[in-house]
Design an enzyme around this catalytic site. Structure first.
Site, PDB file in Angstrom:
ATOM      1  N   GLU A 277      40.157  29.060  30.688  1.00 31.13           N
ATOM      2  CA  GLU A 277      39.308  27.863  30.953  1.00 31.13           C
ATOM      3  C   GLU A 277      39.987  26.561  30.438  1.00 31.13           C
ATOM      4  O   GLU A 277      39.382  25.647  30.686  1.00 31.13           O
ATOM      5  CB  GLU A 277      37.934  28.303  30.083  1.00 31.13           C
ATOM      6  CG  GLU A 277      36.778  27.386  30.903  1.00 31.13           C
ATOM      7  CD  GLU A 277      35.245  27.982  30.347  1.00 31.13           C
ATOM      8  OE1 GLU A 277      34.406  28.261  31.237  1.00 31.13           O
ATOM      9  OE2 GLU A 277      35.225  27.709  29.249  1.00 31.13           O
TER      10      GLU A 277
ATOM     11  N   HIS B 159      48.420  54.179  30.605  1.00 33.83           N
ATOM     12  CA  HIS B 159      47.956  55.185  31.710  1.00 33.83           C
ATOM     13  C   HIS B 159      47.114  54.779  32.942  1.00 33.83           C
ATOM     14  O   HIS B 159      46.609  55.667  33.344  1.00 33.83           O
ATOM     15  CB  HIS B 159      47.244  56.449  30.816  1.00 33.83           C
ATOM     16  CG  HIS B 159      48.014  56.805  29.744  1.00 33.83           C
ATOM     17  ND1 HIS B 159      48.718  58.129  29.766  1.00 33.83           N
ATOM     18  CD2 HIS B 159      48.450  56.407  28.348  1.00 33.83           C
ATOM     19  CE1 HIS B 159      49.367  58.267  28.801  1.00 33.83           C
ATOM     20  NE2 HIS B 159      49.204  57.105  28.028  1.00 33.83           N
TER      21      HIS B 159
ATOM     22  N   LYS C 150      27.864  26.255  40.148  1.00 27.83           N
ATOM     23  CA  LYS C 150      26.674  25.864  39.516  1.00 27.83           C
ATOM     24  C   LYS C 150      25.697  24.995  40.566  1.00 27.83           C
ATOM     25  O   LYS C 150      24.557  25.136  40.662  1.00 27.83           O
ATOM     26  CB  LYS C 150      26.657  25.428  38.285  1.00 27.83           C
ATOM     27  CG  LYS C 150      27.139  26.352  37.203  1.00 27.83           C
ATOM     28  CD  LYS C 150      26.947  25.682  35.679  1.00 27.83           C
ATOM     29  CE  LYS C 150      27.554  26.814  34.650  1.00 27.83           C
ATOM     30  NZ  LYS C 150      27.612  25.875  33.336  1.00 27.83           N
TER      31      LYS C 150
END
Lengths: 430, 430
Positions: free
Chosen positions: A287, A308, A422
């Site tokens: 960010e 793995h 938003k």
């Protein structure tokens, strides 16, 4: 050595020392900007000196609030998202009581507000019906949808369970001192609250009450956390020799590799309890840096587990990655492998070796293999999983991030990109 | 619609329909190879028809073993790593009893063997001292260090707690039918065991006993899981119209974007309980494709949580990412936002809307914002968090992965890269 250390020798298969030194010199100036306040986002530099400015009075106040919470509840729901969630959970996971849920009379800290899943919230309400519950609502702005919606729902549930007065005693709030919806709610309802400094942004707020209160509730020594951060701040000051400044070295190493064309940084924790800390790091760097088309893509793995899973890709996939490993020198317990008569699993060659010793060698092997395979890697070591070491590590990462983002010539402290979805969501929902 | 669906409309901001169709045609042949067995790694195709070849007898056997385990224990430790861990935990998290640890008399399934952390193992041993405990040891080869070492340690602990005979009754093993150290241990000790088919590799084994036994212990309807996988297999057959084959469409969409220069695929789950499934996906695709310098880097996020972490980077960072979102149409519970008189949090505009409705709009907004920002995105929807839907989703991903990897011209079913660090570790430790 008892403190955090960094080893960047494996980057020099990819980068010349001269190139590294050039970037190191450049970033020395960026580190200075964090202290002088002449860089971008200069109104959000409260975190830089936070360890010094955190008073004993504040620590006592946080501890006292934590005690109040622990006296009244054994399930504590922390409501927050992003910077009001990740750092707190990171510290609780790294330093709190693991497997507490298997023990009678345990305290349980649960995080909500990072989703608005009906299943999650309903099941949480249902499962806590007969448990002594408290809420800690965390939102600096009081504007963030998911935690505020969750708080509305859980506040109602608390009132239903305990009555208005009973709920009032069981709700605690962390928010801006004087601004925002959550502060208004505190004034109206009379909830006990602590302030979040205005000049510390969400992803840099873990060493404010935002992280310290949940940590204290989990029984963590927050004074030691701050002491660790203080010690690291001294080591990262602009008056320190640049070759001895760990945050500067980390910032320079990852920056020079980015400039060389690397695109992904994989942060690997070599201790499962640090998983959430790597998630906190992902927000911190992602960010802060992901702007104007710039920045290493932050990705996280846990070793050895993910060797793995994604180990194949790291070894043989496109050569666009760098790897940074966080290792812990000393474990809290010791387990030695014992010899077995039958040896059907053929593991007797490890007899009398501790698991730490075996792990150390596995991680060394990973370093060697990845270096050979063309994945430059950085190694960060902390002494133990204790509050002091985690405080060092947190401040180290914050400092390195500020330096690195200034080096990219972006504002490390805003996040304009998150407004795009938003605003769109707002228009769909209203 | 009740079944899994895929929507790729948002990739056409980046890719022409013609380019997509070209790749779709090419990958149709790759899908056929999975059925004819003429592609690379053809000895490891057991998973392709596994839903059909899974007999009622096997399902009954697994359920009966699960009942035996649940009768004798309320803490069940599943020991495995990679493919012997991720899929099992994915299903338990998606479909099991969440917040079980908050309820009295709960069953708790804990995973070990994916690390050899002294702290983790010691604390697990200590916390389960007074709990009725059983072990399920999972390793197809019996060679993998971390789970086999953990098994050695926990087996000794079980013998210490219950005696040799008591431990024998509480240890269950999933391994190859006739080969490997773990099978030898089963023969010697007389542990109850189930087989893992030889022609199904670890990361494709979640719908074998490797995943089905832990799922059954968690109370999941494994018959329905298999039914869901069966239904998906029919939809992915090579005789299905390519435009209606969901796995083929997903494989083609991500492949054409990769060929266009994208480097990272972000898998986003829009339901917190699917987090571990995304981790399972990371191994599936990362380990199948990350070879010869090829493949999209697999990265995982949870929405909305990570919109407040890495959302900024996705919106404004380098344009090297694609995003695939897994959404759930119907939640198990419903919560509607209620109106409040004071409305200090200003959320009354959401009154009478369900959280699902709000979430749906948030995720739609994210799609729109990311498309605008230059992140092509794919949307996968499943009906509910139930066994049938998860079975569909698992098979869908496995099928898409096999197709996509064949499209890259790599062997989807080996993992030679992981041997590099293992050999190095071996030489350091012996």
């Amino acid at each position: 050595m008892q403190q955090l250390s960094i080893d960047i020798k494996n980057i020099f298969q990819t980068i010349s020392p001269e190139k590294f030194e050039t970037v190191l010199n450049e970033l020395t100036e960026c580190n200075r900007l964090l202290e002088t306040g002449y860089g971008q986002g200069r109104d959000m530099l409260g975190w830089v000196n936070l360890p010094e400015t955190t008073t004993q009075e504040l620590i006592d106040q946080i501890n006292s609030t934590a005690k109040k919470i622990n006296d009244i509840a054994d399930v504590i729901i922390v409501i927050g998202i992003g910077g009001s969630y990740l750092g707190a959970k990171a510290m609780v996971d790294a330093l709190g009581e693991n497997f507490s849920y298997l023990k009678p009379d345990y305290k349980q800290i649960i995080f909500a507000g990072q989703n608005i899943s009906e299943d999650y919230i309903s099941e949480l309400i249902q499962a806590t019906q007969n448990r002594r519950t408290a809420l800690i609502a965390v939102s600096k702005s009081g504007n963030t949808l998911e935690p505020m919606l969750t708080f509305r729902i859980l506040r109602e549930e608390m009132q239903h369970r305990y009555g208005v007065e009973g709920a009032r005693k069981r709700i605690f709030v962390l928010t801006d001192e004087s601004k925002g919806s959550l502060r208004e709610i505190v004034w109206k309802e009379g909830y006990e609250s602590l302030s979040v400094p205005s000049n510390v942004g969400g992803r840099y707020s873990v060493l404010t009450s935002v992280g310290l209160l949940p940590a204290a509730v989990a029984g963590i020594n927050i004074k030691e956390l701050i002491e660790g951060a203080k010690a690291m701040r001294v080591r990262c000051s602009s008056n320190i020799n640049k070759l001895e400044n760990p945050a500067l070295i980390y910032a320079a190493a990852r920056s020079v590799l980015y400039r060389e064309g690397k695109q992904i940084e994989i942060l690997a924790c070599c201790e499962p309890y640090l998983k959430m800390l790597t998630e906190w790091w992902k927000q911190l760097f992602g960010e802060s840096e992901g702007k104007l088309g710039k920045g290493l893509y932050p990705s996280t793995v846990t070793y050895p587990s993910d060797l793995h899973a994604i180990g194949q890709y790291i070894q043989d996939g496109p050569r666009i990655m760098i790897e940074t490993a966080i290792k812990v020198r000393q474990s809290r317990s010791t387990i030695e492998v014992k010899s077995e008569i039958e040896n059907l699993d053929k593991l007797n060659y490890l007899a009398n070796k501790s698991l730490s010793h075996i792990s150390r060698n596995i991680f060394e092997a990973v370093s060697i293999a990845h270096t050979k395979g063309g994945v430059p890697n950085i190694s960060i070591e902390i002494q133990r999983l204790d509050a002091h070491s985690i405080g060092e590590l947190i401040y180290f990462m914050e400092r390195a991030c500020g330096i690195s983002a200034y080096g990219l010539n972006v504002n490390p402290f805003d996040q304009p990109g998150v407004d795009v979805y938003k605003k769109c969501a707002d228009s769909l929902l209203r």
